[in-house]
Design a protein around this motif. Sequence first.
Motif, mmCIF file in Angstrom:
data_model
loop_
_atom_site.group_PDB
_atom_site.id
_atom_site.type_symbol
_atom_site.label_atom_id
_atom_site.label_comp_id
_atom_site.label_asym_id
_atom_site.label_seq_id
_atom_site.Cartn_x
_atom_site.Cartn_y
_atom_site.Cartn_z
ATOM 1 N N THR A 6 0.858 -1.373 -0.041
ATOM 2 C CA THR A 6 0.035 -0.057 0.045
ATOM 3 C C THR A 6 0.767 1.289 -0.125
ATOM 4 O OG1 THR A 6 -1.624 -1.236 1.094
ATOM 5 C CG2 THR A 6 -2.013 1.091 1.376
ATOM 6 N N LYS A 271 -2.368 -4.355 11.471
ATOM 7 C CA LYS A 271 -3.470 -3.092 11.985
ATOM 8 C C LYS A 271 -4.425 -3.736 12.643
ATOM 9 C CE LYS A 271 -5.936 0.538 9.711
ATOM 10 N NZ LYS A 271 -6.113 1.490 8.669
ATOM 11 N N SER A 274 -8.117 -5.414 11.019
ATOM 12 C CA SER A 274 -8.189 -5.496 9.499
ATOM 13 C C SER A 274 -7.214 -6.366 8.951
ATOM 14 C CB SER A 274 -7.518 -4.172 9.223
ATOM 15 O OG SER A 274 -6.189 -3.914 9.471
ATOM 16 N N ASN A 275 -6.946 -6.378 7.687
ATOM 17 C CA ASN A 275 -5.925 -7.365 7.065
ATOM 18 C C ASN A 275 -4.722 -6.410 6.632
ATOM 19 O OD1 ASN A 275 -7.400 -9.494 7.329
ATOM 20 N ND2 ASN A 275 -8.452 -9.558 5.361
ATOM 21 N N TYR A 276 -4.447 -5.438 7.207
ATOM 22 C CA TYR A 276 -3.085 -4.491 6.958
ATOM 23 C C TYR A 276 -1.862 -5.077 7.702
ATOM 24 C CZ TYR A 276 -6.032 -1.914 3.602
ATOM 25 O OH TYR A 276 -6.738 -1.175 2.691
ATOM 26 N N TYR A 289 1.620 -3.361 3.976
ATOM 27 C CA TYR A 289 0.866 -4.283 2.980
ATOM 28 C C TYR A 289 -0.514 -4.570 3.276
ATOM 29 C CZ TYR A 289 5.631 -5.808 1.879
ATOM 30 O OH TYR A 289 7.173 -5.651 1.343
ATOM 31 N N GLN A 290 -1.487 -4.714 2.223
ATOM 32 C CA GLN A 290 -2.712 -5.274 2.213
ATOM 33 C C GLN A 290 -2.735 -6.901 2.049
ATOM 34 O OE1 GLN A 290 -5.821 -3.727 -0.295
ATOM 35 N NE2 GLN A 290 -7.447 -4.717 1.108
#
Length: 1182
Positions: A6, A271, A274-276, A289-290
Motif C-alpha cells: 500500500t 493493523k 483489518s488485514n493490513y 501491505y494489504q
Amino acid sequence: MRAVLTWRDKVEQCIYDLAFKPDGTQLILAAGNRLLVYDTSDGTLLQPLKGHKDTVYCVAYAKDGKRFASGSADKSIIIWTSKLEGILKYTHNDSIQCVSYNPITHQLASCSSSDFGLWSPEQKSVSKHKSSSKITCCSWTNDGQYLALGMSNGVISIRNKNGEEKVKIERPGGSFSPIWSICWNPSREEHNDILAVADWGQKLSFYQLSGKQIGKDRPLNFDPCCISYFTKGEYILVGGSDKQVSLFTKDGVRLGTVGEQNSWVWTCRVKPDSNYVVVGCQDGTISFYQLIFSTVHGLYKDRYAYRDSMTDVIVQHLITEQKVRIKCRELVKKIAIYKNRLAIQLPEKILIYELYSDDSVDMHYRVKEKIVKKFECNLLVVCTDHIILCQEKRLQCLSFSGVKEREWQMESLIRYIKVIGGPAGREGLLVGLKNGQILKIFVDNLFAIVLLKQATAVRCLDMSASRNKLAVVDENDTCLVYDIHTKELLFQEPNANSVAWNTQCEDMLCFSGGGYLNIKASTFPVHQQKLQGFVVGYNGSKIFCLHVFSMSAVEVPQSAPMYQYLDRKMFREAYQIACLGVTDADWRELAMEALEGLEFETAKKAFTRVQDLRYLELISSIEERKKRGETNNDLFLADVFSYQGKFHEAAKLYKRSGHENLALDMYTDLCMFEYAKDFLGSGDPKETKMLISKQADWARNINEPKAAVEMYISAGEHTKAIDISGSHGWVDMLIDIARKLDKAEREPLLMCARYFKKLDSPGYAAETYLKVGDLKSLVQLYVDTKRWDEAFALGEKHPEFKDDIYVPYAQWLAENDRFEEAQKAFHKAGRQGEAVRVLEQLTHNAVVESRFNDAAYYYWMLSMQCLDMAQDPAQKDVMLDKFHHFQHLAELYHGYQTIHRYTEEPFSFDLPETLFNISKFLLHSLTKATPLGISKVNTLFTLAKQSKALGAYKLARHAYDKLRGLQIPARIQKSIELGTLTIRSKPFHDSEELVPLCYRCSTNNPLLNNLGNVCINCRQPFIFSASSYEVLHLVEFYLEEGITDEEAVALIDLEAPRHKREGKWQEIASNNSQTLRLDEAMDAIGDDDPFTAKLSFEQGGSEFVPVVVNRSVLRSMSRRDVLIKRWPPPLQWQYFRSLLPDASITMCPSCFQMFHSEDYELLVLQHACCPYCRRRIDDTGP
C-alpha cells in the motif's frame, strides 16, 4: 493469499519496534533515538517525537488509546499522551528491552536487562522486581491477570499483576536458544490462554498458561526477531533473519510470505481489526501491505465446499444447513466437489475424499485416495474416478492413483470449466475459452466437441437439465441462450455476471448482475428482484448465491413466471412452475384459473395442494357427471361460477343451459330472495309461497325472528311461527295466532297452549284448551299450576277426572307438611295406602338424617292414619297392630332425641334427672330389636354417666358392663374406659331417692327392672311424663262390663259426696283372669275408694290384674282426678286416676300424652304447640 504493497517509507535508522493506535489511524515507530508518528492511510509522517537520548528499543500503545510508552537504551521510560505529548518519565538501572500495557487495567510493564517494573496511572511509584537474566520480550494475557517474560537464558517466566512468579517454563536449548519474541493469542473464542514463543533456536512453540506445551516445536529455519497475532487470533506473523515476514496459522502451519525485504525484519504488526500488515527492517524500511485472501471453493448442486482459516475445508449442505469441517493442517490451494467426491489440493499432494453412504444428507467424509505430488494448476475438477487439472490452455485427466490418462490442448486460455454429469468414468465437461469457443469434453474421449463459437470471451456457462439449451455469460456482461442442436441464439439479456439453469425445470434460468437477480421463464419478460452476490445454482425454488465469502440458499417464489404462463392459459406449464415453489395464494389463483378454463386435472392438483375440499368435491362431481355422459360445459361453468361467488353470471349460464330451477335454488340457498323474485318474475304462486317460506327460514337464521314470524304466517306455516314466538316469549303474538286459528287446527292450537303454560300464562292456555275441547290437558294445567279451586270445580262437573285432581293435590299437601289435608285428599281419591306410604318415607328420611323429633311426630301421624284405616273391618287387626307399633316407635324416638342431643352436641340443656329417666326408659323399652337410628351405645353411655352422677352406682356399673360388649366410637372410647375404672371405687348399690314407686301397690321397684316399664309386684304399667319421663302418679282402671263410656263420664261428672261406709276389695278368680272388685255389700272399715283401700296388698301371681270399677265407684270419683284418653273407634277409651290430686297433670287432647302441668305450660310457651304431636295451642279440636 496475496500481499499488496500500500505504501513504503525509509529512514536512516533501524526500526526496532512499532505500535498501532487501537483505532488503527496512527502508527508509532521506534527509529534511532526518536519516535516517528505516521498516518496509516497514506504513509504520511505526521510528527517525529524527541525525548530519549539513546536508541529507542520498544514502544507500546494502551488498549484504551489514551497513552503510549517508549523505552530506550538511555534506561528511561517516557509516557506519551494520544496528543503526542510526553507526560511522565521514569528510569531503570539498565537499558529498556521491552514494554507492554495491560489490556484491562492499563498497567505498564517495562523490562530492562536486569529487572522489570510495573506502573499504573493511579500510583506514583514504580514497583520493580529483579530478574535472573536479561528480559528480551513480554506480553500480557487477554484478561490482564498474568504477564509472560521471555529471557535470554531460554526461560519464560509467567508473573501475576504483583510481579510474583507463578509458572516457569525452561526451553531445552537454554542460553543457546534465547527467547526473542512472545505473544498471547488475543482470541476470545479460545478456551485456554495460548502463548506463542519464538526463540533463536529457530523454533516456534505454543504453551498453555499452566506451562504445558501444545504440540511439538515448529522449525523456522531462521532466527525470529518478532511475532505478532492478528486481532482475532486466527493468524500469526513472524519476521527475522530470513529478510521476510511469513504468515502462519494459529497452530503454526506456514501459509506463505507477506513481503520480502532487503534486510532483517525486526518488527511486524497487524493493523487492529483489518488485514493490513506493517513491517519494520534493519535498514530503516517501513512497508505497509494489504493481505488479500482469495476464495477457494467448489459447488455441486446443494453441497458447497470452501476454505476456512487457510488450512481447513468446510462442506456445507445448503438445504439442511449442516456443516462439517475437514482439518488439513496445510495450506488449502484448490477445492473441487462432485456427487459423493471431494478433492482438496495441498502444497505437496491432492486428497480425494468420499462420503460414507449414498444418503443425500450424509455429511461424513473419509479419505479415499492420496496423490502425493506437487501440481501447478489454475482450476481443479473432480469426477467419480478422475481429477481434471486445468493449466492455462491445457487440460489433464488423472486417475486417483495420480496416473495421467489423457490430455487436451485448447486453442485459447480456459476461462470456465464445469462437470455436467454422466456415467461414472465417462462424465462430460463443459469448457469455455477466452476466444469464445464452448466445448464439451468426455473424460474417456480424446476428442473435444465444439458446441458453438461466439465472438466474445466466456465468463460463465451452464447447460439446461435436458441438455438442449446452453446459457453463456460473456466478458461484456451479456447472458446469451442458445439452442445446442441448431446453434440458434434464442435470446440475450444484458447486465449478467453469472447464470444458472433450474435443475428441475427445463425452461427456467436465473442470472445475477448489477445488484439484481433476474428470473426468466421460456421467452417471457425477465422478472427482477434485488440480490447481492453471484448466482451459482438454481434448484427448484432455491437459488444458491455467493456473496463475498459466504454461500446462502435464497428461497425465491416462482410466482412471476407462473402468472406469465397463466396469462397465456398454459395451465400445465404454470403448474410445473408452481411445483418449484410459490405461495398458497399463487396456488389458489392457479387452481381458480384452471377451473374456469375447465382444465380439471390441473385444478384438482392445485386444490389438493391448498387442501380445499369444497372445490375438490365440485371437481369430483363434475368428473362423475362427465363419465355419465354430460357434455354441457355451460352447466359445468355455471357450477364453477356459483362456487366462486359469481352468482349472476352463474344464473345466466343456468338459464342458457335450460336449468332455471338450479338458479332459483342457488338464490334461495344464498338468501338472495329479491334476486330470486326478479329472476322468477310473475311465475307460479306456489313457488312464490315457497320463496316466502325460505325467506322466513333465512330471517330466523339471521336472528330476525319477528320478520320470520310474519313471513311464516303469510306463508301459512303456523307451526313455525308459533315455535319462534314461543321460544322468544312473545305471548301477545301467540294470542293473536291462537285466536285467528280455527278450532279444527288442533295441533297448532295445542302447541300454543303448551307455550302459554311454559310462559306462565295459564289463563290463555286454559282458553286454548277449552277452544280445542281438551279437558284432560286442562285438568293437568290446573294441577301443574296449583290452581286447585278451578280443578275441583272441573272435577265436580266431570267426575272421571277426580283421580287426576285429588292424587296430585294430596301429594302436594304432603310435600308441604299439610298431612291432615293430604289424608282427606287421599281419602277423597280413595288412596289410603298412598297416604301411609308418603308418611313412612318422610319418617325414614327423618331417622336417617337424625331428626328424631320429626321421626316421632311422623310415627305418631302414621299411627293415627292406621287407626283411621282400622275402621275398615277387613283391615282392622292389621291396622291396629300397626297403630300400637307406630305409637311405641313415636315414644322411643321422642325420648331418644334428648339422648342424641346430649351425646352429639357440645352443650346440654337437660337436667341430669331427665337424661337419667329417659335413658332408663329406653333401656327397658329396647329389650328386643333396636329401631333404626337409635344407638344403644349412646343410651347406655348417657345412663352410665347420669347414674354415676346421681348416685345410682349399681346401675352405672351395669351400664358400663353392657358397653364393653358393644362397638364403641373412638370419640367416647377413653371416656368409657375411664368411667369403667372409676365406677369400681363406688359402692355397689343405688341411691334410694332414685328408686321408682308403684302408685298402685306402693312397691319400690329396682332401677334395673327385668320386666320392663311395669311394677315387679302388681305388674301395673308405669305411666311416664312425655317431657321428664318421671313415673306419674296415675293408675289405669277399667269399666265394669255393661258400663258404656258415655255413662261412665256422666257418673264421674256427678261427683257424689263421699262418706264413710263399709266396703271391701273382693278377689274373683276365673279360668282366664283375676279381677279385684269393690263389693258394696260388705262392711267397710275405711274409705270406699278402691285406689286407697288396699293398695299395698301382695299380688303373688305373675299375671297382671287390672283395676275394674263399677258405677258407684265412678260416681264417687272427682272429675279433676280422672284423665280419659278418648280414642276414636275401634279403640276403647282409657281411664286414669290421679292418686295425688294436688300434683296437677295435663294430658294433650290430641296425642293423649301426659305431662306435669308446669312442664307442659312451659313447653307450649316455647314451641307454641304440643311438643309431641305439634297441636297448636289455638287449635280447639282434639
